[in-house]
Design a protein around this motif. Structure first.
Motif, PDB file in Angstrom:
ATOM      1  N   ARG A  33      38.038  51.220  42.126  1.00  0.00           N
ATOM      2  CA  ARG A  33      37.843  50.093  41.220  1.00  0.00           C
ATOM      3  C   ARG A  33      36.975  48.986  41.816  1.00  0.00           C
ATOM      4  N   ILE A  34      37.167  48.726  43.115  1.00  0.00           N
ATOM      5  CA  ILE A  34      36.571  47.531  43.711  1.00  0.00           C
ATOM      6  C   ILE A  34      35.192  47.788  44.316  1.00  0.00           C
ATOM      7  N   VAL A  35      35.030  48.921  44.948  1.00  0.00           N
ATOM      8  CA  VAL A  35      33.788  49.205  45.668  1.00  0.00           C
ATOM      9  C   VAL A  35      32.612  49.255  44.697  1.00  0.00           C
ATOM     10  N   ALA A  36      31.501  48.654  45.123  1.00  0.00           N
ATOM     11  CA  ALA A  36      30.324  48.656  44.272  1.00  0.00           C
ATOM     12  C   ALA A  36      29.840  50.082  44.071  1.00  0.00           C
ATOM     13  N   GLY A  37      29.392  50.376  42.846  1.00  0.00           N
ATOM     14  CA  GLY A  37      28.994  51.735  42.532  1.00  0.00           C
ATOM     15  C   GLY A  37      27.622  52.097  43.067  1.00  0.00           C
ATOM     16  N   GLU A  38      27.356  53.380  43.021  1.00  0.00           N
ATOM     17  CA  GLU A  38      26.036  53.870  43.418  1.00  0.00           C
ATOM     18  C   GLU A  38      25.247  54.137  42.141  1.00  0.00           C
ATOM     19  N   GLY A  39      24.003  53.658  42.075  1.00  0.00           N
ATOM     20  CA  GLY A  39      23.247  53.776  40.837  1.00  0.00           C
ATOM     21  C   GLY A  39      22.548  55.121  40.702  1.00  0.00           C
ATOM     22  N   ALA A 106      38.142  57.620  41.150  1.00  0.00           N
ATOM     23  CA  ALA A 106      36.707  57.563  40.895  1.00  0.00           C
ATOM     24  C   ALA A 106      36.430  57.351  39.418  1.00  0.00           C
ATOM     25  N   ARG A 107      35.340  56.705  39.146  1.00  0.00           N
ATOM     26  CA  ARG A 107      34.983  56.364  37.759  1.00  0.00           C
ATOM     27  C   ARG A 107      33.483  56.188  37.647  1.00  0.00           C
ATOM     28  N   VAL A 108      32.998  56.318  36.415  1.00  0.00           N
ATOM     29  CA  VAL A 108      31.562  56.071  36.189  1.00  0.00           C
ATOM     30  C   VAL A 108      31.413  54.763  35.431  1.00  0.00           C
ATOM     31  N   GLY A 109      30.245  54.149  35.586  1.00  0.00           N
ATOM     32  CA  GLY A 109      29.992  52.882  34.896  1.00  0.00           C
ATOM     33  C   GLY A 109      28.662  52.928  34.162  1.00  0.00           C
ATOM     34  N   ILE A 110      28.530  52.024  33.206  1.00  0.00           N
ATOM     35  CA  ILE A 110      27.264  51.909  32.481  1.00  0.00           C
ATOM     36  C   ILE A 110      26.302  51.128  33.363  1.00  0.00           C
ATOM     37  N   ASP A 161      36.775  58.612  31.826  1.00  0.00           N
ATOM     38  CA  ASP A 161      36.348  58.341  33.207  1.00  0.00           C
ATOM     39  C   ASP A 161      35.447  57.119  33.308  1.00  0.00           C
ATOM     40  N   LEU A 162      35.172  56.488  32.162  1.00  0.00           N
ATOM     41  CA  LEU A 162      34.332  55.293  32.191  1.00  0.00           C
ATOM     42  C   LEU A 162      35.175  54.119  32.715  1.00  0.00           C
ATOM     43  N   ALA A 163      34.577  53.336  33.609  1.00  0.00           N
ATOM     44  CA  ALA A 163      35.316  52.250  34.242  1.00  0.00           C
ATOM     45  C   ALA A 163      35.915  51.307  33.211  1.00  0.00           C
ATOM     46  N   LEU A 164      35.145  51.004  32.167  1.00  0.00           N
ATOM     47  CA  LEU A 164      35.601  50.081  31.128  1.00  0.00           C
ATOM     48  C   LEU A 164      36.871  50.606  30.460  1.00  0.00           C
ATOM     49  N   VAL A 165      36.875  51.940  30.187  1.00  0.00           N
ATOM     50  CA  VAL A 165      38.037  52.552  29.550  1.00  0.00           C
ATOM     51  C   VAL A 165      39.227  52.560  30.507  1.00  0.00           C
ATOM     52  N   ALA A 352      35.916  42.488  39.565  1.00  0.00           N
ATOM     53  CA  ALA A 352      35.883  43.735  38.809  1.00  0.00           C
ATOM     54  C   ALA A 352      35.106  43.500  37.520  1.00  0.00           C
ATOM     55  N   MET A 353      33.834  43.831  37.565  1.00  0.00           N
ATOM     56  CA  MET A 353      32.974  43.508  36.438  1.00  0.00           C
ATOM     57  C   MET A 353      33.412  44.201  35.158  1.00  0.00           C
ATOM     58  N   ASP A 354      34.008  45.375  35.286  1.00  0.00           N
ATOM     59  CA  ASP A 354      34.388  46.100  34.079  1.00  0.00           C
ATOM     60  C   ASP A 354      35.565  45.435  33.367  1.00  0.00           C
ATOM     61  N   LEU A 355      36.392  44.726  34.130  1.00  0.00           N
ATOM     62  CA  LEU A 355      37.469  43.964  33.515  1.00  0.00           C
ATOM     63  C   LEU A 355      36.873  42.780  32.745  1.00  0.00           C
TER      64      LEU A 355
END
Lengths: 390, 321
Positions: A33-39, A106-110, A161-165, A352-355
């Protein structure tokens, strides 16, 4: 020979979207949740062939926009909708490919590229809708389709698996409560300020001196930054609730819903009162004079003449006020008033940007929906009033 | 019961003060049943105020106003106004109501049954030359100025009031439309015999429509009488200037029909196009003489038969005024 594009707005938006898809990351992968994602860029996900294949319809749409006509606009809007509908499913495929079964966190983000693309897609649909001169019903159907096509994958589990969800699932109960609370707060504020605005507008019409002072006071309130206004209300309300136990029992405190509602009403009063006053004031005096002269009573003149003639502008006022209150109510979360703003500030606190998005996206959707509904209502009222040209 | 000895509208020593300003000062006026009384004067002379005191849109400060012998103060204002037709320059039609709904306003306020209202509305539309098929469902913004004013007059007549108040109803119309509506009002008045108080600043309109003209200035009545009396004996230079100063002779000529001054035909042969109708005014006849550069005109009746001859000497001799 190359002609200049027949719709340069649309072509510009489309070229910008193409560039974004080529250059900016469209998705992210986070181990937790916290670690910055890889683009990940679209090319990295799909490979060169896949990239070109997926962009082909879009390039075709760009060509159509360059040489646009009514029929081509219809084709363009269909292509735009296909892209709009397919992104959640693409995101789902991306998640399935990247996340191993064991990786619970693990999760994916937009990615930024996709956000920009979605925004540009909506602008393009707006542009095409204007060019096609769509009727109100058509616009409603179009935007309902846009909303549903995103809502379905969200709720069906495709995007689990989307972070927002994930954030939603972690806060499902809180979310429902916050949404309800937000709606309730805004609804109450709009109803109360409308009542006050009508009363003040009527009072101002019969006492000329009142007008200047009321508008002066309301304008001053409007200039106070929202956070400062919440702060200003804190002390007096805390004092009131300590003096009067009845108020305390009702839940009136220095923080919470009471100062939030008061401040929101304060902000709502200026647009609401101004519109109501202008609406009632701009009615042709000859019409009301004739109404009186025909023997209508004051009440009949008000309900059969003044109010119906003023209604479109009053509804405009309700629209402006509601949209403004929906946004401002988010800030009220800072003083413990609850609502969707809670997620925004929690998310900011936890990085947590998705929150944050879990709070922000529904606020935006709510504002857009209310705006559309009330513009439609105002248009209906106006049709009943103006009948200017057939 | 209509008692023909009491005037339908009687103003007795009526005064209206706005603060210190006296808009209407001690006016006494009686309008008889079936009379078309025109209040005329420059703007701010108190003619509109006088009119609006009759249906209590403005309350008078002093004096008494009676309608058919009864003090208007003894009525509820709304009830009083529903009995009095009211038409104004800007029409004041409700923009959000269709033409037929606008016309049916007062009958609806009086709680007539719907089918009676519908019948009355189509009757009025026919009377005012508004085709119900075309106009019933139109809205005021879709009407021309003349059509809107017809609707305004129809609305004023809707509940068949005995008294009609008209405040410069034709003031905003172009001259041709104005003239045709004036003709129509005269025609209607010939059939309906309403008691009408009509306000205008246009002396030509007053001369054309009025049974009686009341000239007002600064809240006072300067002179009242039949149009011909006013022209023959203007009370002072103000009335004279209202009447048009040097135009007075032509104004007077416009009230005299050709039939009054023509002589019998003695086998003279006059060109066909140099002719007037016996019902035309002397003013028209003099204009044709000037235009055709002639001293004599053939006079015909409505069927086109030659019935007399008009000599310019007879036309300008003024002994019958």
């Amino acid at each position: 020979m190359i002609r200049s594009p027949s719709n340069s707005v649309l072509v510009t938006l489309m070229l910008a979207a193409l560039l974004t898809l080529l250059a900016v990351d469209v998705a992210t992968l986070q181990p937790n949740r916290i670690v910055a994602g890889e683009g990940y860029s679209l090319r990295a996900i799909m490979g060169l062939d896949g990239l070109l294949l997926s962009l082909l319809p879009f390039m075709f749409a760009t060509w159509l926009a360059w040489f646009a006509n009514a029929r081509r606009y219809v084709v363009i809007v269909v292509i735009l909708l296909v892209y709009w509908v397919s992104w959640p499913w693409g995101m789902s495929l991306f998640a399935q490919a990247m996340i191993e079964p064991g990786q619970q966190a693990a999760r994916v983000g937009i990615g930024p590229g996709l956000w920009v693309l979605l925004f540009l897609l909506l602008l393009m649909v707006l542009e095409v809708q204007t060019r096609l001169g769509m009727p109100h019903l058509g616009r409603w159907l179009l935007w309902s389709a846009i909303l549903v096509s995103v809502a379905v994958p969200f709720w069906s589990g495709v995007l689990n698996d989307l972070a927002l969800v994930r954030e939603y699932q972690g806060n499902a109960d809180d979310f429902a409560a916050a949404l309800q609370y937000h709606t309730l707060l805004v609804g109450a504020v709009v109803v109360i300020s409308l009542t006050l605005a009508v009363a003040m507008a009527l009072a101002m019409r019969s006492h000329d001196g009142l007008k200047r002072s009321v508008f002066a006071i309301l304008s001053v309130i409007q200039t106070i930054p929202s956070l400062a206004l919440f702060g200003l209300l804190l002390a007096p309300l805390a004092w009131l609730s300590s003096q009067f136990p009845l108020l305390a029992d009702l839940g009136v405190q220095g923080i919470g819903w009471a100062p939030a509602a008061l401040a929101l009403i304060g902000y709502s009063l200026l647009p609401m009162t101004r519109n109501t006053y202008v609406a009632l004031d701009s009615i042709d005096p000859n019409v009301t004079e004739a109404a009186r002269g025909m023997g209508m009573s004051r009440w009949q003149v008000f309900f059969h003449v003044r109010l119906p003639l003023a209604l479109p502008v009053i509804v405009e006022g309700i629209r402006i006020t509601s949209v403004q209150a929906i946004g401002l109510a988010a800030v009220a979360a800072l003083i413990g008033a609850g609502g969707l703003g809670t997620f925004v500030f929690q998310g900011l606190g936890q990085a947590a940007m998705d929150l944050v998005l879990l709070g922000a996206v529904p606020i935006i959707v709510m504002a857009v929906l209310v705006d559309m509904a009330l513009s439609g209502l105002a248009a209906v009222c106006r049709r009943g009033v103006a009948n200017a040209e057939p | 019961m209509q008692n023909h000895d009491t005037p339908t509208i009687a103003l007795d020593g009526v005064t209206k003060r706005f603060g210190d300003e006296c808009a209407v000062d001690d006016i006494t006026l009686a309008v008889n049943h079936g009379e078309l009384c025109v209040l005329v004067g420059t703007s701010g002379c108190g003619k509109s105020t006088t009119l609006r005191m009759i249906n209590r849109l403005i309350e008078h400060s002093d004096g008494q106003i009676r309608i058919e012998g009864q003090q208007i103060r003894s009525f509820d204002p709304d009830q009083l106004r529903r009995r009095i037709g009211y038409a104004i320059q800007s029409t004041g039609l409700f923009p959000h109501w269709s033409v037929s709904r606008n016309i049916g306003l007062v009958p609806r306020l009086l709680k007539w049954p719907p089918d009676r209202i519908a019948a009355r509305v189509s009757e009025l539309m026919a009377m005012l030359d508004l085709d119900p098929e075309t106009f019933s469902d139109k809205y005021p913004a879709q009407l021309s100025g003349g059509q809107a004013q017809r609707v305004g007059v129809a609305r004023a007549l809707a509940a068949d009031p005995d008294v009609l108040l008209m405040d410069e109803p034709f003031g905003a119309l172009d001259p041709i439309t104005r003239e045709s509506l004036q003709d129509e009002l005269l025609h209607l008045q010939g059939q309906l015999k309403k008691t009408i108080v009509f306000v205008t600043h246009d002396m030509d309109e007053a001369l054309k429509l009025a049974d009686r003209i009341v000239v007002m200035r600064a809240g006072h009545i300067v002179q009242q009488g039949k149009p011909a009396d006013l022209l023959a004996r203007p009370a002072d230079s103000f009335v004279e200037s209202l009447l048009g100063g040097r135009d007075l002779g032509l104004k007077h000529a416009s009230l005299v029909p050709v039939a009054m001054r023509m002589s019998a035909l003695n086998g003279e042969c006059l060109p066909d196009d140099e002719s007037v109708l016996d019902t035309d005014s002397l003013r028209d006849a003099l204009s044709v003489m000037l235009w055709r550069d002639t001293f004599r005109l053939l006079v015909r009746d409505v069927n086109g038969n030659p019935i007399g001859i008009l000599h310019w000497r007879d036309a300008i001799r003024g002994d019958d005024a």
